[in-house]
Structures are given as C-alpha cells and as structure tokens.
Design an enzyme around this catalytic site. Structure first.
Site, PDB file in Angstrom:
ATOM      1  N   LYS A 201      17.042   4.708  18.595  1.00  0.00           N
ATOM      2  CA  LYS A 201      16.463   4.629  19.803  1.00  0.00           C
ATOM      3  C   LYS A 201      14.915   5.268  20.165  1.00  0.00           C
ATOM      4  CE  LYS A 201      17.015   3.954  24.345  1.00  0.00           C
ATOM      5  NZ  LYS A 201      17.260   2.495  24.815  1.00  0.00           N
ATOM      6  N   LYS A 237       2.478  17.499  12.500  1.00  0.00           N
ATOM      7  CA  LYS A 237       2.353  18.753  13.180  1.00  0.00           C
ATOM      8  C   LYS A 237       1.016  19.308  13.067  1.00  0.00           C
ATOM      9  CE  LYS A 237       7.343  19.106  12.111  1.00  0.00           C
ATOM     10  NZ  LYS A 237       7.962  19.656  10.902  1.00  0.00           N
ATOM     11  N   ARG A 292      14.013  22.248   1.909  1.00  0.00           N
ATOM     12  CA  ARG A 292      12.796  23.006   1.075  1.00  0.00           C
ATOM     13  C   ARG A 292      12.138  24.156   1.978  1.00  0.00           C
ATOM     14  NH1 ARG A 292       8.826  20.809   4.178  1.00  0.00           N
ATOM     15  NH2 ARG A 292       9.103  18.651   4.784  1.00  0.00           N
TER      16      ARG A 292
HETATM   17  P1  ADP Z   1       8.666  11.925   8.953  1.00  0.00           P
HETATM   18  O1  ADP Z   1       9.920  12.472   7.914  1.00  0.00           O
HETATM   19  O2  ADP Z   1       8.016  11.243   8.388  1.00  0.00           O
HETATM   20  O3  ADP Z   1       8.001  13.507   9.224  1.00  0.00           O
HETATM   21  P2  ADP Z   1      10.419  12.221  11.261  1.00  0.00           P
HETATM   22  O4  ADP Z   1      11.911  11.713  11.286  1.00  0.00           O
HETATM   23  O5  ADP Z   1      10.663  13.724  11.067  1.00  0.00           O
HETATM   24  O6  ADP Z   1       9.524  11.431  10.050  1.00  0.00           O
HETATM   25  O7  ADP Z   1       9.888  12.027  12.549  1.00  0.00           O
HETATM   26  C1  ADP Z   1       8.537  12.710  12.826  1.00  0.00           C
HETATM   27  C2  ADP Z   1       8.117  12.663  14.192  1.00  0.00           C
HETATM   28  O8  ADP Z   1       8.381  11.231  14.888  1.00  0.00           O
HETATM   29  C3  ADP Z   1       8.916  13.300  15.032  1.00  0.00           C
HETATM   30  O9  ADP Z   1       8.458  14.972  15.113  1.00  0.00           O
HETATM   31  C4  ADP Z   1       8.749  12.756  16.596  1.00  0.00           C
HETATM   32  O10 ADP Z   1       7.526  13.301  17.061  1.00  0.00           O
HETATM   33  C5  ADP Z   1       8.496  11.343  16.202  1.00  0.00           C
HETATM   34  N1  ADP Z   1       9.759  10.763  16.037  1.00  0.00           N
HETATM   35  C6  ADP Z   1      10.662  10.675  15.102  1.00  0.00           C
HETATM   36  N2  ADP Z   1      11.896   9.925  15.485  1.00  0.00           N
HETATM   37  C7  ADP Z   1      11.750   9.651  16.761  1.00  0.00           C
HETATM   38  C8  ADP Z   1      12.276   8.831  17.706  1.00  0.00           C
HETATM   39  N3  ADP Z   1      13.647   8.414  17.580  1.00  0.00           N
HETATM   40  N4  ADP Z   1      11.869   8.720  19.092  1.00  0.00           N
HETATM   41  C9  ADP Z   1      10.668   9.223  19.200  1.00  0.00           C
HETATM   42  N5  ADP Z   1       9.939  10.088  18.609  1.00  0.00           N
HETATM   43  C10 ADP Z   1      10.422   9.906  17.372  1.00  0.00           C
END
Ligand code: ADP
Length: 452
Positions: A201, A237, A292
C-alpha cells in the site's frame, strides 16, 4: 579478538572501518580498485592491496579478488562495509569457508532479509507490524491487478531484491499499474539481476524511522533507539537525526521492543537496522531490514555513546555484547548531513571534478566522517557520497545550530555539493519545526528554486 581485517570497501566507510580497527589495536588492510589508489583509506591503512580495475564487478564486487587479498595479507576477517557485497549471503559463506570471519550476521539472516518479500514474511511471523501488501512476490499481471484491488489504490511496486531507493513505482489506478508492472520488472532485472516485485500500500504522508540493533553470537540483543530519515530526495536519505521529532516516548519503546523481538526470531548476530514507515497517527509498519552497518550510523553513536563499528568487529571476533538494554542511555540530539558531489540546482545531478581546496568544520559537537582532502579527485565510477557531517547538541535546537555553523564553515572548492541546499534546509522554518514527511525535500526544493 581479531588481529587483522580486510576492508572490502571504499570511500568514507573504508576510512571509518580503519579507524575502528585502530581503536581496537587490529591491523587494517584496505582492498582498493585502480580508481581508488589515491584514496584516504589507502593512505591511512596499515597495508593496501589493489584488487582490480575501477569497474565494481571486477574489484569491489569480485569475491575471488577480495578473498585472495585477505589470504595473501594474512587477515583473519573481512569487513564488507555497506553496499557492494555487504548483503551478499554467498560472499559471507565463502569468506567463512576460506577460514575467515565475516564481519556481519550469519548467512541465513542476510538471505532472509535480503529479499524484501521474505523479510516482510519473517517479521510478520514474529509479530512485527508490516505495511499492507502482497504475500510474497507478484506472479504475473493478473495477480498484480488482483492484489491491488485487494489492497486498494494507490499501491507501490518494489523490487524485492532492490536497494538505494531505485526502481520503485507508485500506481494510482489499474492502467498505471499494468504499465508500471512491466517497466518496473524490466528495470529491476537490469539493476538488480532479478525482476521480482512485491506490492505495498502506498502511504502518502509518512516518516521513515529506523531502529538500530546489535546482537552477538550468544543470544544477547539490544536496540540503540531510532533514527529519523524522512529527509530524502528520490527515496534516498540526505539528512538523518536521532531522536525522531515525530514519535512519542511510548512509540519509541514499542518500536524498540518489536525490533528486538523481530531480530531475536532470526538469531541476529551483528549490527543491523529495521526500517519502518510511521503514519501521522503514530502507526508504524516494517518495510525492510538492512543486515549491515548503515551510512547514518554515527547519529546513533553520538546519542548512545556506543561505537557500532567497533562492536561489529568485537562480535565477529567472538566477544559477548557487554551492554544490556538497561545500560543504553540515549542523550541529547544528533543530526547528520550527507555531503554529496551533486548539483542541487540541477535536481541533484552527480558532478565530477577535482577538490581544489577542502576545509572541514570543527568545534564543539561536530564530527566529520569523510575521505575528502585537498587535491582529491573523486572517481566517477562510484556513488557521489563525499562524506558526512554529524553534530550533537543537548537538544534539537542546539544540534541544528551547530549544523548551521558547521555547514557555513565547510569549504569544498572546485566541485558542486549538496551543502547550499542543506544550509537552506536548516534555515527553513518547516524543517526547524520537525514536522516533516518523506515528501519534505521535494516540496522544499520547489520553494528553494522559486526563491532563487
Ligand atoms: P530501498 O531498499 O530501495 O531503499 P525501501 O523499501 O527502504 O527501499 O524504501 C525507501 C523509501 O521509499 C522509504 O524510506 C520511503 O520514503 C519510501 N517508501 C517505501 N515504501 C513505501 C510505501 N509503502 N509507501 C510510501 N513510501 C514508501
């Protein structure tokens, strides 16, 4: 206790690992590619070994080169840093088969958490709340449509084996979903070598809050509080802080307990991070775990007083964790700015060039983790991170004031960096209020460009 460690990475994290080795009296050997022969980590290491050409697949991603380097220099362990082979279970296994310690958790933990779908399932089984989404990976277009109907639009497609914010797609309706599914698969295949996607979602106004954990080989597990990483551009980030201005003490407690329970279910045995999304009502949902050390680990080090990289080495060497949960006292506030060789005026486009002059900031409450020096030419073959400035204060206002001072003092001449944008950010009343979501940087960019 380890005696000699191969640093299988580059840039600021290679330097950070060398420093932790020094603090423990461990010898550090830096493995470097031809493009990195002038790097600071190579200069400060006890020994350095060239492992191949600039292309990562022939150096930093080549297990044979790295293991040979460790063996010929008499190392007893390999620290993978972050990125490259840090979350490669196969690499950790062959490191072990060659009689070396891998500075990270056991291979099964890496494998389970390396795939976002299996990470979700594992954490859900341990009672950790997850974002509503698909059970496992999406099978085909029909399955994808059916899942989206069940979950409700908007939905997000994510590469299960992805990272670095790449390849994610939001769909607001079925036609966007069908198109997005095909392109996202192809992109994931090209970027990560596998096209598996999962669906979640899409949560529109959220904060990214992650919990740092530390476990040893004897079942001792603690958490070191949270980091708020909501300030992101393109899901990457740029500024991180601890504590999060967006959660209450009660939520912090609950998240910490959930995270520790989640990792104890997989017998986690090194440093790791559980990432969560937090909605405006304070509900939080696990999204993934990184097995990590993370770029933003210094923020936690400054508020907890715990040297995370040192503990990674101690744990890999067989030492028991001597810090109990009740010993962890989080004090004050810390903020990190990632300094990237990117042009904020051109949508954070990576830039290349020579650093003609470099002057790092200093003074009370300022830490700099960077491999920059005057005359350094950051190689084009790798990511744009030049280093990090981290400040600590008694409270958020003091940490912010010190960051403003530090950013103003810093000189990186000859190369565009993210600093001008970060200076504007720290002056922005919205950021200063602490009330931001993951959309903040994009919104701030618009205002910043308009003002310019
Ligand atoms: P990656 O491993 O590529 O960094 P993440 O799953 O950690 O991907 O998600 C990175 C960023 O994407 C999150 O910090 C958030 O800002 C956004 N994000 C991830 N999942 C969702 C979601 N379900 N809804 C809204 N934003 C999301």
């Amino acid at each position: 206790m380890l005696k000699k460690v191969l640093v299988a990475n580059r840039g600021e994290i290679a330097l950070r690992i060398v420093r932790a080795c020094r603090d423990l009296g461990i010898k550090a050997v830096v493995a470097y590619s031809e493009a990195d022969q002038d790097s600071l980590a190579v200069r400060v290491a006890d020994e350095a070994v060239c492992i191949g050409p600039a292309t990562p697949s022939r150096s930093y991603l080549n297990p044979a080169s790295l293991i040979s380097a460790a063996v010929i220099t008499g190392c007893d362990a390999v620290h993978p840093g972050y990125g490259f082979l840090a979350e490669n279970a196969y690499f950790s296994e062959i490191v072990a088969e060659c009689g070396l310690k891998f500075v990270g958790p056991h291979a099964n933990a890496i494998r389970m958490m390396g795939d976002k779908a299996s990470g979700r399932a594992t954490m859900q089984a341990a009672g950790v709340p997850i974002v509503p989404g698909s059970d496992g990976n999406l099978i085909n277009t029909e399955h994808t449509i059916e899942m989206a109907r069940k979950i409700g639009y908007p939905v997000m497609l994510k590469p299960s084996g992805g990272g670095g914010g790449r390849g994610m797609r939001v769909a607001f309706n079925e036609s966007e979903l069908v198109k997005g599914y095909q392109t996202a698969r192809a992109e994931a295949e090209a970027a990560f070598g596998r096209g598996d996607l999962l669906m979640e979602k899409y949560l529109p106004r959220i904060r990214h809050v992650e919990i740092q954990v530390l476990g040893d080989n004897y079942g001792n597990l603690i958490h070191l509080g949270e980091r708020d990483c909501s300030a992101q551009r393109r899901h990457q980030k740029i500024v991180e802080e601890s504590p999060s201005p967006g959660i209450t003490a009660e939520i912090r407690e609950k998240m910490g307990r959930d995270a520790t329970r989640g990792v104890s279910a997989i017998n986690y045995n090194n440093a790791g991070t559980l990432e969560f999304l937090v909605d405006p009502d304070g509900n939080y949902y696990f999204i993934e775990m990184n097995t990590r050390v993370q770029v933003e680990h210094p923020v936690t080090e400054l508020v907890s007083g715990v040297d995370i990289v040192k503990w990674q080495l101690l744990i890999a060497g067989g030492e028991p964790l001597s810090i109990r949960q009740e010993d962890v006292k989080l004090q004050g506030h810390a903020i990190e700015c990632r300094i990237n060789a990117e042009d904020p005026e051109r949508d954070f486009l990576p830039v290349a060039g020579k650093i003609d002059f470099y002057l790092p900031p200093g003074g009370p409450g300022v830490r700099v983790d960077s491999h920059m020096y005057t005359g350094y030419v950051p190689p084009r073959s790798y990511d744009s991170l030049l280093g990090k400035i981290i400040t600590w204060g008694q409270d958020r206002d003091e940490a912010v004031a010190r960051m403003q001072r530090a950013l103003q003092e810093t000189i990186v001449a000859g190369l565009k960096t993210t600093i001008p944008f970060q200076i504007a950010m720290f002056n922005d009343p919205v950021f200063r209020s602490g009330d931001i979501s993951t959309r903040y940087v994009a919104e701030m960019m618009e205002r910043w460009k308009a003002a310019a």
